[in-house]
Design a protein around this motif. Structure first.
Motif, PDB file in Angstrom:
ATOM      1  N   ARG A   1       0.848  -1.189   0.000  1.00  0.00           N
ATOM      2  CA  ARG A   1       0.000   0.000   0.000  1.00  0.00           C
ATOM      3  C   ARG A   1       0.884   1.240   0.000  1.00  0.00           C
ATOM      4  NH1 ARG A   1      -4.137  -0.842   4.878  1.00  0.00           N
ATOM      5  NH2 ARG A   1      -2.190  -1.276   6.000  1.00  0.00           N
ATOM      6  N   VAL A   2       0.609   2.135  -0.934  1.00  0.00           N
ATOM      7  CA  VAL A   2       1.404   3.347  -1.084  1.00  0.00           C
ATOM      8  C   VAL A   2       0.471   4.552  -1.046  1.00  0.00           C
ATOM      9  CG1 VAL A   2       3.041   4.619  -2.521  1.00  0.00           C
ATOM     10  CG2 VAL A   2       3.074   2.112  -2.515  1.00  0.00           C
ATOM     11  N   VAL A   3       0.827   5.536  -0.255  1.00  0.00           N
ATOM     12  CA  VAL A   3       0.079   6.789  -0.165  1.00  0.00           C
ATOM     13  C   VAL A   3       1.004   7.911  -0.604  1.00  0.00           C
ATOM     14  CG1 VAL A   3      -1.113   8.392   1.385  1.00  0.00           C
ATOM     15  CG2 VAL A   3      -1.328   5.913   1.745  1.00  0.00           C
ATOM     16  N   ASN A   4       0.519   8.764  -1.524  1.00  0.00           N
ATOM     17  CA  ASN A   4       1.364   9.908  -1.879  1.00  0.00           C
ATOM     18  C   ASN A   4       0.990  11.114  -1.024  1.00  0.00           C
ATOM     19  OD1 ASN A   4      -1.040  10.658  -3.170  1.00  0.00           O
ATOM     20  ND2 ASN A   4      -0.032  11.363  -5.031  1.00  0.00           N
ATOM     21  N   ALA A   5       1.903  12.056  -0.899  1.00  0.00           N
ATOM     22  CA  ALA A   5       1.702  13.222  -0.042  1.00  0.00           C
ATOM     23  C   ALA A   5       2.450  14.410  -0.615  1.00  0.00           C
ATOM     24  CB  ALA A   5       2.191  12.934   1.383  1.00  0.00           C
ATOM     25  N   HIS A   6       1.847  15.580  -0.446  1.00  0.00           N
ATOM     26  CA  HIS A   6       2.503  16.837  -0.828  1.00  0.00           C
ATOM     27  C   HIS A   6       2.033  17.949   0.100  1.00  0.00           C
ATOM     28  CE1 HIS A   6       4.204  20.064  -3.278  1.00  0.00           C
ATOM     29  NE2 HIS A   6       3.025  20.677  -3.164  1.00  0.00           N
ATOM     30  N   TYR A   7       0.750  18.305   0.014  1.00  0.00           N
ATOM     31  CA  TYR A   7       0.199  19.366   0.841  1.00  0.00           C
ATOM     32  C   TYR A   7       0.092  18.885   2.289  1.00  0.00           C
ATOM     33  CZ  TYR A   7      -3.048  23.040   2.364  1.00  0.00           C
ATOM     34  OH  TYR A   7      -3.646  24.084   3.023  1.00  0.00           O
ATOM     35  N   HIS A   8       0.731  19.628   3.204  1.00  0.00           N
ATOM     36  CA  HIS A   8       0.811  19.208   4.606  1.00  0.00           C
ATOM     37  C   HIS A   8       1.296  17.753   4.709  1.00  0.00           C
ATOM     38  CE1 HIS A   8      -0.717  22.868   6.277  1.00  0.00           C
ATOM     39  NE2 HIS A   8      -1.900  22.775   5.679  1.00  0.00           N
ATOM     40  N   ALA A   9       2.344  17.453   3.947  1.00  0.00           N
ATOM     41  CA  ALA A   9       2.860  16.081   3.908  1.00  0.00           C
ATOM     42  C   ALA A   9       3.289  15.592   5.282  1.00  0.00           C
ATOM     43  CB  ALA A   9       4.025  15.988   2.925  1.00  0.00           C
ATOM     44  N   ASP A  10       3.756  16.509   6.130  1.00  0.00           N
ATOM     45  CA  ASP A  10       4.190  16.099   7.465  1.00  0.00           C
ATOM     46  C   ASP A  10       3.039  15.506   8.265  1.00  0.00           C
ATOM     47  OD1 ASP A  10       3.000  18.638   7.410  1.00  0.00           O
ATOM     48  OD2 ASP A  10       4.051  19.310   9.212  1.00  0.00           O
ATOM     49  N   GLN A  11       1.839  16.061   8.105  1.00  0.00           N
ATOM     50  CA  GLN A  11       0.681  15.529   8.811  1.00  0.00           C
ATOM     51  C   GLN A  11       0.282  14.144   8.287  1.00  0.00           C
ATOM     52  OE1 GLN A  11      -2.668  18.195   9.447  1.00  0.00           O
ATOM     53  NE2 GLN A  11      -1.346  19.988   9.149  1.00  0.00           N
ATOM     54  N   ILE A  12       0.352  13.979   6.978  1.00  0.00           N
ATOM     55  CA  ILE A  12       0.054  12.660   6.387  1.00  0.00           C
ATOM     56  C   ILE A  12       1.055  11.628   6.897  1.00  0.00           C
ATOM     57  CG2 ILE A  12      -0.076  11.343   4.245  1.00  0.00           C
ATOM     58  CD1 ILE A  12      -2.382  13.246   4.408  1.00  0.00           C
TER      59      ILE A  12
ATOM     60  N   GLY B   1       1.922  11.377 -10.192  1.00  0.00           N
ATOM     61  CA  GLY B   1       2.070  10.807  -8.855  1.00  0.00           C
ATOM     62  C   GLY B   1       2.156   9.297  -8.875  1.00  0.00           C
ATOM     63  N   LEU B   2       1.341   8.687  -9.739  1.00  0.00           N
ATOM     64  CA  LEU B   2       1.399   7.229  -9.860  1.00  0.00           C
ATOM     65  C   LEU B   2       2.749   6.793 -10.402  1.00  0.00           C
ATOM     66  CD1 LEU B   2       0.090   4.428  -9.774  1.00  0.00           C
ATOM     67  CD2 LEU B   2      -0.914   4.915 -12.022  1.00  0.00           C
ATOM     68  N   ARG B   3       3.236   7.483 -11.418  1.00  0.00           N
ATOM     69  CA  ARG B   3       4.537   7.117 -11.996  1.00  0.00           C
ATOM     70  C   ARG B   3       5.661   7.276 -10.979  1.00  0.00           C
ATOM     71  NH1 ARG B   3       6.006   9.916 -17.538  1.00  0.00           N
ATOM     72  NH2 ARG B   3       6.240  11.741 -16.197  1.00  0.00           N
TER      73      ARG B   3
ATOM     74  N   THR C   1       0.550   0.092 -15.776  1.00  0.00           N
ATOM     75  CA  THR C   1       1.357   1.301 -15.629  1.00  0.00           C
ATOM     76  C   THR C   1       2.474   1.436 -16.658  1.00  0.00           C
ATOM     77  OG1 THR C   1       2.781   0.182 -14.026  1.00  0.00           O
ATOM     78  CG2 THR C   1       0.895   1.405 -13.157  1.00  0.00           C
ATOM     79  N   ASP C   2       2.628   0.478 -17.546  1.00  0.00           N
ATOM     80  CA  ASP C   2       3.764   0.530 -18.471  1.00  0.00           C
ATOM     81  C   ASP C   2       3.685   1.716 -19.427  1.00  0.00           C
ATOM     82  OD1 ASP C   2       1.527  -1.047 -19.306  1.00  0.00           O
ATOM     83  OD2 ASP C   2       2.656  -1.710 -21.047  1.00  0.00           O
ATOM     84  N   LEU C   3       2.472   2.158 -19.793  1.00  0.00           N
ATOM     85  CA  LEU C   3       2.341   3.277 -20.721  1.00  0.00           C
ATOM     86  C   LEU C   3       2.726   4.614 -20.102  1.00  0.00           C
ATOM     87  CD1 LEU C   3      -1.010   2.432 -22.569  1.00  0.00           C
ATOM     88  CD2 LEU C   3       1.327   2.105 -23.393  1.00  0.00           C
ATOM     89  N   LEU C   4       2.855   4.670 -18.787  1.00  0.00           N
ATOM     90  CA  LEU C   4       3.253   5.913 -18.129  1.00  0.00           C
ATOM     91  C   LEU C   4       4.632   6.383 -18.589  1.00  0.00           C
ATOM     92  CD1 LEU C   4       2.075   5.116 -14.492  1.00  0.00           C
ATOM     93  CD2 LEU C   4       1.095   6.869 -15.991  1.00  0.00           C
ATOM     94  N   ALA C   5       5.482   5.448 -18.955  1.00  0.00           N
ATOM     95  CA  ALA C   5       6.850   5.803 -19.364  1.00  0.00           C
ATOM     96  C   ALA C   5       6.870   6.607 -20.654  1.00  0.00           C
ATOM     97  CB  ALA C   5       7.679   4.535 -19.523  1.00  0.00           C
TER      98      ALA C   5
END
Length: 223
Positions: A49-60, A84-86, A169-173
């Motif tokens: 399981r992966v969660v991305n973070a940027h805004y208020h990343a410290d809280q996440i 973000g997925l890539r 996800t291969d087409l993301l490249a």
């Protein structure tokens, strides 16, 4: 079958107005727990399981510290859903993967289990879970897609994308931009008739705006 999932939690939550001034949208409380936890509850059988973070990343990051998840921090700029997925692929490691938005609440069967049961990689590059407009609680505006007799998705219709999918996800490249929406990927798949859809049988609530909080709580009260 996919055994990895990306949960999107990096956005600014601008539709929430003052509610997200000091709090990231995924940590806004709905029915006694953060939106992010509602999403995580759907993923307990998935190994990675992966969660991305940027805004208020410290809280996440602080919120997720006790939980067995990987965090993909996007800095200095937010990368949107496709970028973000890539960026998270080193954590996800497998193809295809689930992705799930964290600003919605579900009332009905587990959406990820439905996607897994409907997934056919021989004919699909992505399988998007959609809900009829009438079951999209809190939705502002019309639908996103229509479903053809072959199960493929076309733009414009009365089906609302719920934020849950299985995607290769291969087409993301092949996408040159650093920050981009998953719509760029879907458009490429649709041209090859490999963008498929599945209709959700329960109810779904968009909690991306302030009124959605009470709407979601009312919806859950009737489950």
């Amino acid at each position: 079958m996919p055994d990895a999932i990306m949960l999107f939690a990096a956005g600014f939550g601008t539709r929430m107005g003052a509610l997200t001034k000091d709090t990231p949208k995924p940590l806004i409380q709905v029915a006694g727990k953060p939106l992010l936890d509602h999403a995580l509850d759907l993923t307990t059988t998935i190994s990675t399981r992966v969660v991305n973070a940027h805004y208020h990343a410290d809280q996440i990051k602080a919120h997720l510290k006790p939980i067995d998840v990987q965090i993909s921090v996007e800095m200095p700029e937010v990368l949107d859903t496709g970028g973000g997925l890539r960026a998270a692929l080193p954590f996800l490691g497998t193809d295809p993967v689930f992705t799930l938005n964290t600003d919605a609440v579900w009332a009905g069967p587990n959406p990820l289990e439905l996607l897994e049961a409907g997934w056919n990689p021989e004919i699909m590059d992505a399988l998007l879970l959609c809900v009829p407009l009438g079951n999209a609680v809190g939705r502002k505006g019309g639908g996103d897609f229509d479903l053809t007799a072959q199960g493929t998705l076309i733009r414009k219709g009365d089906l609302v994308y719920t934020g849950a999918q299985i995607v290769k996800t291969d087409l993301l490249a092949d996408i040159p931009e650093t920050a981009f929406s998953l719509n760029v990927l879907w458009n490429r798949m649709a041209k090859q008739n490999r963008l498929h859809g599945l209709t959700y049988s329960g109810k779904w609530c968009d909690v991306g705006h302030p009124a959605g909080i009470q709407m979601a709580q009312d919806m859950l009260a009737y489950v």
